[in-house]
Design a protein around this motif. Structure first.
Motif, PDB file in Angstrom:
ATOM      1  N   ARG A 228       3.747   5.999 -65.065  1.00 12.22           N
ATOM      2  CA  ARG A 228       5.038   5.789 -64.399  1.00 12.22           C
ATOM      3  C   ARG A 228       5.925   7.010 -64.568  1.00 12.22           C
ATOM      4  NH1 ARG A 228       7.193   0.754 -66.163  1.00 12.22           N
ATOM      5  NH2 ARG A 228       5.115   0.249 -66.843  1.00 12.22           N
ATOM      6  N   PHE A 229       6.726   7.248 -63.538  1.00 13.45           N
ATOM      7  CA  PHE A 229       7.746   8.292 -63.609  1.00 13.45           C
ATOM      8  C   PHE A 229       8.726   8.079 -62.461  1.00 13.45           C
ATOM      9  CE2 PHE A 229       3.909  10.290 -61.683  1.00 13.45           C
ATOM     10  CZ  PHE A 229       4.365  10.524 -60.398  1.00 13.45           C
ATOM     11  N   SER A 230       9.846   8.775 -62.535  1.00 17.77           N
ATOM     12  CA  SER A 230      10.850   8.794 -61.472  1.00 17.77           C
ATOM     13  C   SER A 230      10.995  10.234 -61.018  1.00 17.77           C
ATOM     14  CB  SER A 230      12.192   8.268 -61.975  1.00 17.77           C
ATOM     15  OG  SER A 230      12.072   6.920 -62.359  1.00 17.77           O
ATOM     16  N   TYR A 231      11.245  10.420 -59.728  1.00 21.66           N
ATOM     17  CA  TYR A 231      11.376  11.781 -59.204  1.00 21.66           C
ATOM     18  C   TYR A 231      12.292  11.768 -57.984  1.00 21.66           C
ATOM     19  CZ  TYR A 231      10.055  16.630 -58.652  1.00 21.66           C
ATOM     20  OH  TYR A 231      10.088  17.995 -58.601  1.00 21.66           O
ATOM     21  N   ALA A 232      13.141  12.795 -57.865  1.00 21.47           N
ATOM     22  CA  ALA A 232      14.045  12.926 -56.721  1.00 21.47           C
ATOM     23  C   ALA A 232      13.276  13.493 -55.536  1.00 21.47           C
ATOM     24  CB  ALA A 232      15.220  13.824 -57.071  1.00 21.47           C
ATOM     25  N   LEU A 233      13.207  12.728 -54.448  1.00 14.63           N
ATOM     26  CA  LEU A 233      12.485  13.127 -53.248  1.00 14.63           C
ATOM     27  C   LEU A 233      13.455  13.508 -52.140  1.00 14.63           C
ATOM     28  CD1 LEU A 233       9.745  10.331 -53.110  1.00 14.63           C
ATOM     29  CD2 LEU A 233       9.669  12.545 -54.292  1.00 14.63           C
ATOM     30  N   THR A 234      13.011  14.392 -51.253  1.00 20.04           N
ATOM     31  CA  THR A 234      13.779  14.851 -50.106  1.00 20.04           C
ATOM     32  C   THR A 234      13.282  14.139 -48.855  1.00 20.04           C
ATOM     33  OG1 THR A 234      14.023  17.025 -51.135  1.00 20.04           O
ATOM     34  CG2 THR A 234      14.398  16.892 -48.756  1.00 20.04           C
TER      35      THR A 234
ATOM     36  N   TYR B  76       2.450  15.410 -55.789  1.00 22.24           N
ATOM     37  CA  TYR B  76       2.395  16.750 -55.216  1.00 22.24           C
ATOM     38  C   TYR B  76       3.368  16.851 -54.053  1.00 22.24           C
ATOM     39  CZ  TYR B  76      -2.004  17.307 -57.728  1.00 22.24           C
ATOM     40  OH  TYR B  76      -2.962  17.385 -58.715  1.00 22.24           O
ATOM     41  N   ALA B  77       3.823  18.071 -53.771  1.00 22.84           N
ATOM     42  CA  ALA B  77       4.653  18.339 -52.600  1.00 22.84           C
ATOM     43  C   ALA B  77       3.838  19.144 -51.599  1.00 22.84           C
ATOM     44  CB  ALA B  77       5.895  19.123 -52.993  1.00 22.84           C
ATOM     45  N   ASP B  78       3.917  18.761 -50.342  1.00 25.04           N
ATOM     46  CA  ASP B  78       3.384  19.501 -49.201  1.00 25.04           C
ATOM     47  C   ASP B  78       1.867  19.458 -49.044  1.00 25.04           C
ATOM     48  OD1 ASP B  78       6.056  20.264 -48.596  1.00 25.04           O
ATOM     49  OD2 ASP B  78       5.882  21.926 -50.017  1.00 25.04           O
ATOM     50  N   LEU B  79       1.108  19.743 -50.091  1.00 26.60           N
ATOM     51  CA  LEU B  79      -0.338  19.860 -49.969  1.00 26.60           C
ATOM     52  C   LEU B  79      -1.012  19.592 -51.308  1.00 26.60           C
ATOM     53  CD1 LEU B  79      -2.724  20.776 -48.120  1.00 26.60           C
ATOM     54  CD2 LEU B  79      -2.307  23.095 -48.956  1.00 26.60           C
ATOM     55  N   PHE B  80      -2.109  18.857 -51.288  1.00 27.11           N
ATOM     56  CA  PHE B  80      -2.922  18.600 -52.473  1.00 27.11           C
ATOM     57  C   PHE B  80      -4.272  19.285 -52.286  1.00 27.11           C
ATOM     58  CE2 PHE B  80      -5.096  16.858 -55.889  1.00 27.11           C
ATOM     59  CZ  PHE B  80      -6.181  16.086 -55.495  1.00 27.11           C
TER      60      PHE B  80
ATOM     61  N   THR C  61       6.789  16.125 -47.000  1.00 22.99           N
ATOM     62  CA  THR C  61       5.508  15.473 -47.260  1.00 22.99           C
ATOM     63  C   THR C  61       5.185  15.517 -48.746  1.00 22.99           C
ATOM     64  OG1 THR C  61       4.676  16.033 -45.067  1.00 22.99           O
ATOM     65  CG2 THR C  61       3.030  15.529 -46.749  1.00 22.99           C
ATOM     66  N   TYR C  62       4.806  14.351 -49.277  1.00 26.70           N
ATOM     67  CA  TYR C  62       4.394  14.219 -50.664  1.00 26.70           C
ATOM     68  C   TYR C  62       3.019  13.574 -50.718  1.00 26.70           C
ATOM     69  CZ  TYR C  62       9.287  15.109 -51.744  1.00 26.70           C
ATOM     70  OH  TYR C  62      10.526  15.683 -51.831  1.00 26.70           O
ATOM     71  N   ILE C  63       2.311  13.810 -51.802  1.00 30.28           N
ATOM     72  CA  ILE C  63       1.000  13.209 -52.003  1.00 30.28           C
ATOM     73  C   ILE C  63       0.971  12.631 -53.413  1.00 30.28           C
ATOM     74  CG2 ILE C  63      -1.504  13.542 -52.011  1.00 30.28           C
ATOM     75  CD1 ILE C  63       0.659  16.212 -50.446  1.00 30.28           C
ATOM     76  N   ALA C  64       0.710  11.335 -53.502  1.00 28.60           N
ATOM     77  CA  ALA C  64       0.531  10.674 -54.799  1.00 28.60           C
ATOM     78  C   ALA C  64      -0.971  10.562 -55.026  1.00 28.60           C
ATOM     79  CB  ALA C  64       1.177   9.297 -54.800  1.00 28.60           C
TER      80      ALA C  64
END
Length: 109
Positions: free
Chosen positions: A53-59, A29-33, A63-66
Motif C-alpha cells: 500500500r501507498f499514497s501518491y499525488a497523481l496528475t 510507474y509514470a508514462d511507460l513501464f 498515463t500511469y502503470i500499476a
C-alpha cells in the motif's frame, strides 16, 4: 507480474492497495513501464507482507502503470488491486496490458 495502465480525471492524492494470498510487490510507474528496465519511470513501490500500500499525488490526464507482482518468483496467486482517490480511475483496454506470470488477480478501480 501484471501491468495495469490507467489515467485519472482529477488531480490529487490516490491510495493504492494490493491485497493477496502471497507476499505482494506493487510499483507505480509514470508514462511507460519497461519490464527489462524496471527502475526507469518508477515513482513508488511497496512490498509489505500484509498488503502492499501507498499514497501518491497523481496528475489528471497523465498515463500511469500499476505493476502487481510477487516479492519472489514463488509468490503468486489471487490478488486484488484497489486505487481510490478524488476522481475517476480510467483503465486502458486489456489489450494494452503487459502480462508476465499470471497472478489470477482482480482489479477494482
Amino acid at each position: 507480474f501484471e501491468a495495469t495502465t490507467f489515467q485519472v480525471d482529477t488531480a490529487g492524492t490516490y491510495d493504492f492497495l494490493m491485497e493477496s494470498s502471497f507476499e505482494p510487490f506493487l510499483t507505480l510507474y509514470a508514462d511507460l513501464f519497461k519490464p527489462n528496465d524496471a527502475l526507469t519511470n518508477a515513482l513508488i513501490a511497496d512490498d509489505t507482507y500484509t498488503g502492499a500500500r501507498f499514497s501518491y499525488a497523481l496528475t489528471a490526464g497523465r498515463t500511469y502503470i500499476a505493476v502487481a507482482a510477487g516479492f519472489s518468483s514463488s509468490d503468486y496467486g489471487h490478488y486484488r488491486l484497489s486505487i481510490t482517490g478524488p476522481g475517476k480511475v480510467m483503465v486502458a483496454p486489456a489489450a494494452g496490458a503487459v502480462r508476465g506470470v499470471p497472478l489470477a488477480g482482480s482489479r477494482r478501480m
